[in-house]
Motif scaffolding. Structure first.
Motif, PDB file in Angstrom:
ATOM      1  N   ALA A  97       0.885  -1.131  -0.121  1.00 46.28           N
ATOM      2  CA  ALA A  97      -0.092  -0.221  -0.069  1.00 46.28           C
ATOM      3  C   ALA A  97       0.150   1.275   0.365  1.00 46.28           C
ATOM      4  CB  ALA A  97      -1.359   0.255   1.660  1.00 46.28           C
ATOM      5  N   PRO A  98       1.716   1.404   0.405  1.00 47.83           N
ATOM      6  CA  PRO A  98       2.958   2.378   0.958  1.00 47.83           C
ATOM      7  C   PRO A  98       3.102   2.809  -0.460  1.00 47.83           C
ATOM      8  CG  PRO A  98       3.361   0.927   2.682  1.00 47.83           C
ATOM      9  CD  PRO A  98       2.593   0.538   1.993  1.00 47.83           C
ATOM     10  N   LEU A  99       3.386   2.295  -1.264  1.00 48.30           N
ATOM     11  CA  LEU A  99       4.097   2.743  -2.859  1.00 48.30           C
ATOM     12  C   LEU A  99       2.715   2.347  -4.201  1.00 48.30           C
ATOM     13  CD1 LEU A  99       6.463   1.857  -5.278  1.00 48.30           C
ATOM     14  CD2 LEU A  99       5.626  -0.218  -5.228  1.00 48.30           C
ATOM     15  N   PHE A 100       2.318   2.304  -3.724  1.00 43.49           N
ATOM     16  CA  PHE A 100       0.970   2.197  -4.544  1.00 43.49           C
ATOM     17  C   PHE A 100      -0.159   3.433  -4.417  1.00 43.49           C
ATOM     18  CE2 PHE A 100      -0.850  -2.569  -4.662  1.00 43.49           C
ATOM     19  CZ  PHE A 100       1.071  -2.500  -5.818  1.00 43.49           C
ATOM     20  N   ASP A 101       0.247   3.992  -3.041  1.00 47.63           N
ATOM     21  CA  ASP A 101      -0.380   5.116  -2.152  1.00 47.63           C
ATOM     22  C   ASP A 101       0.509   6.399  -2.712  1.00 47.63           C
ATOM     23  OD1 ASP A 101      -2.437   3.842  -0.792  1.00 47.63           O
ATOM     24  OD2 ASP A 101      -1.303   4.067   0.657  1.00 47.63           O
ATOM     25  N   GLU A 102       2.114   5.876  -2.920  1.00 45.38           N
ATOM     26  CA  GLU A 102       3.063   6.809  -3.212  1.00 45.38           C
ATOM     27  C   GLU A 102       3.333   7.466  -4.518  1.00 45.38           C
ATOM     28  OE1 GLU A 102       6.672   5.910  -2.444  1.00 45.38           O
ATOM     29  OE2 GLU A 102       7.309   7.444  -3.244  1.00 45.38           O
ATOM     30  N   VAL A 103       2.917   5.898  -5.792  1.00 48.12           N
ATOM     31  CA  VAL A 103       2.632   7.124  -7.408  1.00 48.12           C
ATOM     32  C   VAL A 103       1.574   6.347  -7.353  1.00 48.12           C
ATOM     33  CG1 VAL A 103       4.674   5.045  -7.737  1.00 48.12           C
ATOM     34  CG2 VAL A 103       2.688   4.015  -7.734  1.00 48.12           C
ATOM     35  N   GLY A 104       0.463   6.670  -6.108  1.00 45.97           N
ATOM     36  CA  GLY A 104      -0.741   7.224  -7.285  1.00 45.97           C
ATOM     37  C   GLY A 104      -1.487   5.424  -8.048  1.00 45.97           C
ATOM     38  N   GLN A 105      -0.909   4.807  -7.825  1.00 47.70           N
ATOM     39  CA  GLN A 105      -2.436   3.714  -8.391  1.00 47.70           C
ATOM     40  C   GLN A 105      -1.088   2.224  -8.523  1.00 47.70           C
ATOM     41  OE1 GLN A 105      -4.248   4.149 -11.923  1.00 47.70           O
ATOM     42  NE2 GLN A 105      -4.093   1.492 -11.179  1.00 47.70           N
ATOM     43  N   ARG A 106      -2.557   1.435  -8.099  1.00 49.60           N
ATOM     44  CA  ARG A 106      -2.346   0.058  -8.065  1.00 49.60           C
ATOM     45  C   ARG A 106      -1.504  -0.870  -8.620  1.00 49.60           C
ATOM     46  NH1 ARG A 106      -5.820  -3.797  -8.798  1.00 49.60           N
ATOM     47  NH2 ARG A 106      -7.947  -3.669  -9.397  1.00 49.60           N
ATOM     48  N   ALA A 107      -1.344  -1.868  -8.073  1.00 51.21           N
ATOM     49  CA  ALA A 107      -0.536  -3.020  -9.256  1.00 51.21           C
ATOM     50  C   ALA A 107      -1.900  -3.346 -10.091  1.00 51.21           C
ATOM     51  CB  ALA A 107       0.688  -3.712  -8.954  1.00 51.21           C
ATOM     52  N   CYS A 108      -1.978  -4.051 -10.980  1.00 50.25           N
ATOM     53  CA  CYS A 108      -2.952  -4.830 -11.753  1.00 50.25           C
ATOM     54  C   CYS A 108      -2.464  -6.338 -12.672  1.00 50.25           C
ATOM     55  CB  CYS A 108      -4.052  -3.990 -13.005  1.00 50.25           C
ATOM     56  SG  CYS A 108      -5.102  -2.330 -11.981  1.00 50.25           S
ATOM     57  N   PRO A 109      -2.512  -7.219 -11.560  1.00 55.77           N
ATOM     58  CA  PRO A 109      -2.629  -8.366 -12.000  1.00 55.77           C
ATOM     59  C   PRO A 109      -3.444  -9.457 -12.890  1.00 55.77           C
ATOM     60  CG  PRO A 109      -1.736  -8.570 -10.002  1.00 55.77           C
ATOM     61  CD  PRO A 109      -2.648  -7.320  -9.810  1.00 55.77           C
ATOM     62  N   ILE A 110      -3.475  -9.273 -14.337  1.00 59.20           N
ATOM     63  CA  ILE A 110      -4.721  -9.404 -15.367  1.00 59.20           C
ATOM     64  C   ILE A 110      -4.372 -10.295 -16.081  1.00 59.20           C
ATOM     65  CG2 ILE A 110      -3.617  -7.839 -16.411  1.00 59.20           C
ATOM     66  CD1 ILE A 110      -6.764  -6.973 -16.745  1.00 59.20           C
ATOM     67  N   ALA A 111      -5.426 -11.736 -16.219  1.00 56.80           N
ATOM     68  CA  ALA A 111      -4.819 -12.650 -17.131  1.00 56.80           C
ATOM     69  C   ALA A 111      -4.980 -12.443 -18.525  1.00 56.80           C
ATOM     70  CB  ALA A 111      -7.114 -13.381 -17.345  1.00 56.80           C
ATOM     71  N   ARG A 112      -3.640 -12.675 -19.492  1.00 57.03           N
ATOM     72  CA  ARG A 112      -3.199 -12.640 -20.612  1.00 57.03           C
ATOM     73  C   ARG A 112      -4.952 -11.808 -21.257  1.00 57.03           C
ATOM     74  NH1 ARG A 112       2.084 -12.109 -22.188  1.00 57.03           N
ATOM     75  NH2 ARG A 112       3.370 -12.821 -20.094  1.00 57.03           N
ATOM     76  N   ALA A 113      -5.827 -13.410 -21.553  1.00 57.96           N
ATOM     77  CA  ALA A 113      -6.753 -13.298 -22.262  1.00 57.96           C
ATOM     78  C   ALA A 113      -8.034 -12.208 -21.886  1.00 57.96           C
ATOM     79  CB  ALA A 113      -7.164 -14.727 -22.477  1.00 57.96           C
ATOM     80  N   ALA A 114      -8.075 -11.974 -21.227  1.00 50.58           N
ATOM     81  CA  ALA A 114      -8.677 -10.098 -20.902  1.00 50.58           C
ATOM     82  C   ALA A 114      -8.503  -9.196 -21.235  1.00 50.58           C
ATOM     83  CB  ALA A 114      -9.157 -10.611 -19.035  1.00 50.58           C
ATOM     84  N   LEU A 115      -7.238  -9.211 -20.783  1.00 49.95           N
ATOM     85  CA  LEU A 115      -5.863  -7.948 -21.256  1.00 49.95           C
ATOM     86  C   LEU A 115      -6.087  -7.803 -22.989  1.00 49.95           C
ATOM     87  CD1 LEU A 115      -4.453  -5.421 -20.734  1.00 49.95           C
ATOM     88  CD2 LEU A 115      -2.075  -6.528 -20.783  1.00 49.95           C
ATOM     89  N   GLN A 116      -5.814  -8.791 -23.571  1.00 49.84           N
ATOM     90  CA  GLN A 116      -5.796  -8.633 -24.459  1.00 49.84           C
ATOM     91  C   GLN A 116      -6.823  -8.672 -25.220  1.00 49.84           C
ATOM     92  OE1 GLN A 116      -2.873  -9.573 -26.838  1.00 49.84           O
ATOM     93  NE2 GLN A 116      -3.501  -9.188 -27.969  1.00 49.84           N
ATOM     94  N   GLN A 117      -8.306  -8.783 -24.775  1.00 50.98           N
ATOM     95  CA  GLN A 117      -9.678  -8.976 -25.051  1.00 50.98           C
ATOM     96  C   GLN A 117     -10.359  -7.222 -25.592  1.00 50.98           C
ATOM     97  OE1 GLN A 117     -11.392 -11.306 -26.948  1.00 50.98           O
ATOM     98  NE2 GLN A 117     -12.069  -9.558 -28.207  1.00 50.98           N
ATOM     99  N   THR A 118      -9.033  -6.509 -23.687  1.00 49.80           N
ATOM    100  CA  THR A 118     -10.096  -5.353 -23.880  1.00 49.80           C
ATOM    101  C   THR A 118      -9.260  -4.876 -24.848  1.00 49.80           C
ATOM    102  OG1 THR A 118     -10.088  -5.683 -21.049  1.00 49.80           O
ATOM    103  CG2 THR A 118      -9.533  -4.032 -22.060  1.00 49.80           C
TER     104      THR A 118
END
Ligand code: FAD
Length: 412
Positions: free
Chosen positions: A99-120
């Motif tokens: 959380a401290p990292l994501f708060d500092e950079v203003g964005q969380r990480a998003c682990p995501i299915a490759r198929a979902a990312l590709q389709q999006t």
């Protein structure tokens, strides 16, 4: 939250993108958002991403937000709030909040299915702009533009050609002017999705078991849009092996039972649970950093430009950064000199793209290779020193490393 960039009134260019992976599609979208006419050429008839999932770190997610896809990606991805390293027998080495990292950079990480990312990405670009089942073989530049030549005998003119044909790129060597060979990094990665279960790992943890230069990782990756709405983990196993060992899904479970005999109970449970038919097995390669990513009418982008070891989780994120920087550079150059011939703006933009990207991606390729060597026992003394460091780590060193990579990106 950033809004997608809206089309501007500057000269609309014809942009041809080779490759509909996450790099090519991000570039296509970035140029479309600037109001350019984009065509994507993709060799395969149907896009089926190899590999289970991918961790999009905040630098990649920030680009997706600028392109208007951030909310969809956040919705489809996993919520990863802690990071933990454990010994092979399951003793915690370090366990800390992200959380401290994501708060500092203003964005969380998003682990995501490759198929979902590709389709999006595919849906956002639009099927009508993507020509599937067409392979680009070559290109020729002249004062007026660039012509791409296809295996089916066809050709297409454009103002700008974006080569995003992946790590095995055939067009890269022509642009660079010499053959570029992929280099084996020294280990094999098996990756797969499994249903999330507290018996394997806490639901919001990124857990990594390390020992004997091997690694097992479980990361929460959301539903990936699966029809049942089931939360899943993105799991992988790394084992240092010589290149060219047999690759047969029927043997995956037995091989992994052998490589990870005596490891902790969640690792054993995972090995008994995965579906080998849904698993990908990859011998990890990278390419040496390149001195330039451009020719007068051509830009190299994504793995074609900087195939890297996945040990920093940055290959896809860097492809997205490339896409953002390239489209922005073209737009800025056109705005400065609106009404001038596109050639001058393209030359300025490509110069800027090279200046912004060559050192950034070269540094990440080198750091990823170094990290891969440490994790996978290239020098066993160094690997043991790393295990000792982890045992004394409160998270600050690891978070500082992640932060450095993230804030070095074009969106800070
Ligand atoms: P690709 O996805 O390879 O797409 C290239 C496309 O071009 C393909 O669709 C191909 O069919 C097409 N093509 C090829 N030749 C031609 C041609 N001649 N004509 C037309 N089309 C052509 N990155 C992260 O950011 N985070 C992670 O957690 C992460 N984990 C990873 C784990 C593993 C095990 C691996 C191997 C990689 C990982 N990566 C990660 C890296 C990431 O997968 C790549 O950087 C990313 O997929 C590169 O996208 P690309 O579009 O450049 O290439």
């Amino acid at each position: 939250m950033s809004r997608p960039t809206s089309p501007t009134s500057t000269t609309a260019l014809d942009v041809l993108v080779i490759g509909a992976g996450m790099g090519g599609l991000s570039a296509a979208l970035a140029f479309q958002r600037q109001g350019h006419r984009v065509t994507v050429i993709e060799r395969v008839e149907a896009i089926r991403p190899v590999g289970a999932a991918i961790s999009l770190w905040p630098n990649g997610v920030k680009v997706m937000h600028r392109l208007g896809l951030g909310e969809t990606i956040e919705h489809l991805s996993g919520n990863m709030t802690r990071m933990r390293y454990l010994t092979h027998t399951g003793e915690p080495l370090t366990d800390f909040s992200l959380a401290p990292l994501f708060d500092e950079v203003g964005q969380r990480a998003c682990p995501i299915a490759r198929a979902a990312l590709q389709q999006t990405l595919f849906d956002a670009v639009g099927a009508e702009h993507i020509q599937l089942g067409r392979r680009c073989l070559d290109y020729a530049q002249d004062d007026e533009g660039v012509t791409a030549h296809f295996e089916d005998g066809g050709q297409q003119r454009a103002d700008l050609l974006v080569i995003a044909d992946g790590t095995h790129s055939r067009l890269r060597s022509k642009l660079v002017g010499h053959p570029v060979e992929r280099q084996y990094v020294g280990y094999v990665n098996w990756n797969v999705r499994v249903s999330a279960d507290e018996a394997l790992a806490p639901l919001h943890n990124w857990d990594q078991y390390v020992g004997d230069a091997k690694r097992v990782s479980l990361m929460p990756m959301g539903t990936g849009g699966n029809t049942a709405g089931t939360q899943e983990y993105y799991c992988f196993f790394d084992v240092p092996l010589p290149a060219g060992t047999p690759n047969d899904p029927q043997h995956y479970r037995d091989e992994l039972r052998e490589h990870f005999a005596g490891w902790a109970a969640p690792v054993q449970a995972l090995i008994e649970r995965f579906d080998p038919e849904r698993m990908a097995r990859v011998e990890i390669h990278d390419i040496p950093p390149l001195d330039s990513l451009t020719a007068p009418r051509v830009a190299l982008l994504g793995d074609a430009a900087h195939g890297m070891a996945p040990d920093l989780g940055q290959g896809g994120c860097q492809a997205m950064e490339d896409a953002w920087v390239l489209a922005r550079a073209v737009q800025d150059a056109l705005e400065v000199d609106d009404g001038a011939a596109p050639a001058a703006a393209i030359a300025t933009a490509l110069e800027h793209y090279d200046a912004a990207r060559v050192d950034r991606v070269g540094d990440i390729v080198s750091r990823a290779r170094k990290r891969a060597a440490t994790i996978h026992g290239r020098d066993p003394v160094q690997t043991h020193a790393w295990y000792d460091e982890l045992a004394h780590e409160d998270g600050s060193e690891i978070l500082a490393g992640l932060r450095k990579t993230i804030v070095g990106g074009p969106l800070g």
